[in-house]
Design a protein around this motif. Sequence first.
Motif, mmCIF file in Angstrom:
data_model
loop_
_atom_site.group_PDB
_atom_site.id
_atom_site.type_symbol
_atom_site.label_atom_id
_atom_site.label_comp_id
_atom_site.label_asym_id
_atom_site.label_seq_id
_atom_site.Cartn_x
_atom_site.Cartn_y
_atom_site.Cartn_z
ATOM 1 N N PRO A 136 0.814 -1.217 0.000
ATOM 2 C CA PRO A 136 0.000 0.000 0.000
ATOM 3 C C PRO A 136 0.853 1.274 0.000
ATOM 4 C CG PRO A 136 -0.031 -0.993 2.167
ATOM 5 C CD PRO A 136 0.717 -1.935 1.265
ATOM 6 N N GLN A 137 2.164 1.145 0.262
ATOM 7 C CA GLN A 137 3.040 2.318 0.288
ATOM 8 C C GLN A 137 3.561 2.674 -1.104
ATOM 9 O OE1 GLN A 137 3.197 3.893 3.174
ATOM 10 N NE2 GLN A 137 2.094 2.225 4.151
ATOM 11 N N CYS A 138 4.085 1.665 -1.814
ATOM 12 C CA CYS A 138 4.719 1.957 -3.115
ATOM 13 C C CYS A 138 4.035 1.252 -4.291
ATOM 14 C CB CYS A 138 6.201 1.590 -3.077
ATOM 15 S SG CYS A 138 6.532 -0.193 -3.048
ATOM 16 N N GLY A 139 3.104 0.320 -4.008
ATOM 17 C CA GLY A 139 2.379 -0.355 -5.071
ATOM 18 C C GLY A 139 3.067 -1.594 -5.627
ATOM 19 N N SER A 140 4.240 -1.932 -5.128
ATOM 20 C CA SER A 140 4.975 -3.093 -5.632
ATOM 21 C C SER A 140 4.256 -4.398 -5.296
ATOM 22 C CB SER A 140 6.386 -3.117 -5.029
ATOM 23 O OG SER A 140 7.052 -4.315 -5.399
ATOM 24 N N ASP A 141 4.343 -5.350 -6.222
ATOM 25 C CA ASP A 141 3.815 -6.695 -5.987
ATOM 26 C C ASP A 141 4.882 -7.614 -5.395
ATOM 27 O OD1 ASP A 141 1.377 -5.927 -7.064
ATOM 28 O OD2 ASP A 141 1.870 -6.649 -9.072
ATOM 29 N N ASP A 142 6.096 -7.107 -5.244
ATOM 30 C CA ASP A 142 7.200 -7.897 -4.699
ATOM 31 C C ASP A 142 7.152 -7.821 -3.182
ATOM 32 O OD1 ASP A 142 9.462 -9.417 -4.404
ATOM 33 O OD2 ASP A 142 10.856 -7.830 -5.033
ATOM 34 N N VAL A 143 6.297 -8.672 -2.602
ATOM 35 C CA VAL A 143 6.079 -8.663 -1.156
ATOM 36 C C VAL A 143 6.301 -10.061 -0.595
ATOM 37 C CG1 VAL A 143 4.436 -6.749 -1.303
ATOM 38 C CG2 VAL A 143 3.593 -9.099 -1.333
ATOM 39 N N ALA A 144 6.601 -10.122 0.709
ATOM 40 C CA ALA A 144 6.822 -11.407 1.374
ATOM 41 C C ALA A 144 5.950 -11.482 2.622
ATOM 42 C CB ALA A 144 8.293 -11.548 1.762
ATOM 43 N N ALA A 156 -3.044 -10.344 7.882
ATOM 44 C CA ALA A 156 -1.744 -11.002 7.801
ATOM 45 C C ALA A 156 -0.685 -9.902 7.655
ATOM 46 C CB ALA A 156 -1.688 -11.946 6.598
ATOM 47 N N MET A 157 0.535 -10.185 8.117
ATOM 48 C CA MET A 157 1.634 -9.219 8.020
ATOM 49 C C MET A 157 2.514 -9.544 6.813
ATOM 50 S SD MET A 157 1.811 -6.776 10.265
ATOM 51 C CE MET A 157 3.478 -6.317 9.849
ATOM 52 N N TYR A 158 2.818 -8.506 6.050
ATOM 53 C CA TYR A 158 3.703 -8.628 4.895
ATOM 54 C C TYR A 158 4.814 -7.596 5.001
ATOM 55 C CZ TYR A 158 0.579 -11.775 2.377
ATOM 56 O OH TYR A 158 -0.165 -12.855 1.975
ATOM 57 N N ARG A 159 5.864 -7.798 4.189
ATOM 58 C CA ARG A 159 6.932 -6.818 4.056
ATOM 59 C C ARG A 159 7.191 -6.631 2.568
ATOM 60 N NH1 ARG A 159 12.192 -6.833 3.119
ATOM 61 N NH2 ARG A 159 12.384 -9.080 3.271
ATOM 62 N N CYS A 160 7.287 -5.385 2.176
ATOM 63 C CA CYS A 160 7.565 -5.077 0.779
ATOM 64 C C CYS A 160 9.063 -5.216 0.529
ATOM 65 C CB CYS A 160 7.109 -3.649 0.466
ATOM 66 S SG CYS A 160 7.437 -3.156 -1.242
ATOM 67 N N ARG A 161 9.445 -5.953 -0.494
ATOM 68 C CA ARG A 161 10.857 -6.125 -0.825
ATOM 69 C C ARG A 161 11.400 -4.912 -1.578
ATOM 70 N NH1 ARG A 161 9.482 -12.053 -2.556
ATOM 71 N NH2 ARG A 161 10.031 -13.214 -0.692
ATOM 72 N N ALA A 162 10.502 -4.107 -2.156
ATOM 73 C CA ALA A 162 10.946 -2.933 -2.910
ATOM 74 C C ALA A 162 11.252 -1.750 -1.986
ATOM 75 C CB ALA A 162 9.896 -2.538 -3.945
ATOM 76 N N CYS A 163 10.295 -1.393 -1.130
ATOM 77 C CA CYS A 163 10.501 -0.229 -0.247
ATOM 78 C C CYS A 163 10.844 -0.637 1.180
ATOM 79 C CB CYS A 163 9.288 0.698 -0.276
ATOM 80 S SG CYS A 163 7.813 0.048 0.553
ATOM 81 N N LEU A 164 10.813 -1.953 1.459
ATOM 82 C CA LEU A 164 11.170 -2.550 2.744
ATOM 83 C C LEU A 164 10.200 -2.241 3.885
ATOM 84 C CD1 LEU A 164 15.034 -2.020 2.656
ATOM 85 C CD2 LEU A 164 13.710 -3.989 1.857
ATOM 86 N N GLU A 165 9.051 -1.650 3.568
ATOM 87 C CA GLU A 165 8.070 -1.310 4.601
ATOM 88 C C GLU A 165 7.215 -2.524 4.966
ATOM 89 O OE1 GLU A 165 7.491 1.525 6.369
ATOM 90 O OE2 GLU A 165 9.352 2.262 5.474
ATOM 91 N N PRO A 166 6.955 -2.725 6.267
ATOM 92 C CA PRO A 166 6.002 -3.756 6.682
ATOM 93 C C PRO A 166 4.581 -3.205 6.565
ATOM 94 C CG PRO A 166 6.911 -2.679 8.598
ATOM 95 C CD PRO A 166 7.597 -2.071 7.400
ATOM 96 N N PHE A 167 3.602 -4.089 6.375
ATOM 97 C CA PHE A 167 2.209 -3.653 6.291
ATOM 98 C C PHE A 167 1.278 -4.810 6.576
ATOM 99 C CE2 PHE A 167 3.390 -4.951 2.026
ATOM 100 C CZ PHE A 167 2.307 -5.665 1.569
ATOM 101 N N ASP A 168 0.071 -4.450 7.037
ATOM 102 C CA ASP A 168 -0.993 -5.423 7.242
ATOM 103 C C ASP A 168 -1.744 -5.625 5.931
ATOM 104 O OD1 ASP A 168 -0.857 -6.087 9.974
ATOM 105 O OD2 ASP A 168 -2.046 -4.348 10.561
ATOM 106 N N HIS A 169 -2.299 -6.809 5.762
ATOM 107 C CA HIS A 169 -3.167 -7.129 4.634
ATOM 108 C C HIS A 169 -4.438 -7.752 5.198
ATOM 109 C CE1 HIS A 169 -4.600 -8.544 0.758
ATOM 110 N NE2 HIS A 169 -4.802 -9.723 1.321
#
Length: 173
Positions: A136-144, A156-169
Amino acid sequence: MADVAERAETLVRAWAAASRVVDPELPMLTLVDLGVLRDVDVDGDGAVVAAITPTYSGCPAMATMRDDLLRELQDAGFADARIRVSLEPAWTSDWITPEGRTALAEAGISPPGPAPRHGGPVALRLGPTRRAVSCPQCGSDDVALSSEFGSTACKAMYRCRACLEPFDHVKEI
């Protein structure tokens, strides 16, 4: 005719009051945005009855939602308001409104994708759930996936591999 007009005016006021109640776990969403508020009606005795559907059968926020909704209706002048918990049909994340999805994303929470469709028994899967999630921060689909359970059971908790920000889904149900 006055009874019909009075009932209609009562419904408008009751819906307006009920529509102000926010979710205690996702306060950027109203119960309408979340799709939990299913109905507001006036029964034969003239009491306002609001129907809510839990997002999960064991959702710990339901008691707070019910209490907040009852309080809001009573504060709006409906002293004999009642809340009915409706379990059927079961809530689905597809009931989240477009405005609710936008509010989630603006708050840094990834909104759910389409709910899975089941044509029969649900197969037991022991592996991780595959979801189409974007940051939700940068729009990247490269998340873990960091954790299947986030700050609440419905996220669920994810982390974006592009901007390195954690986020809820918000999980699809």
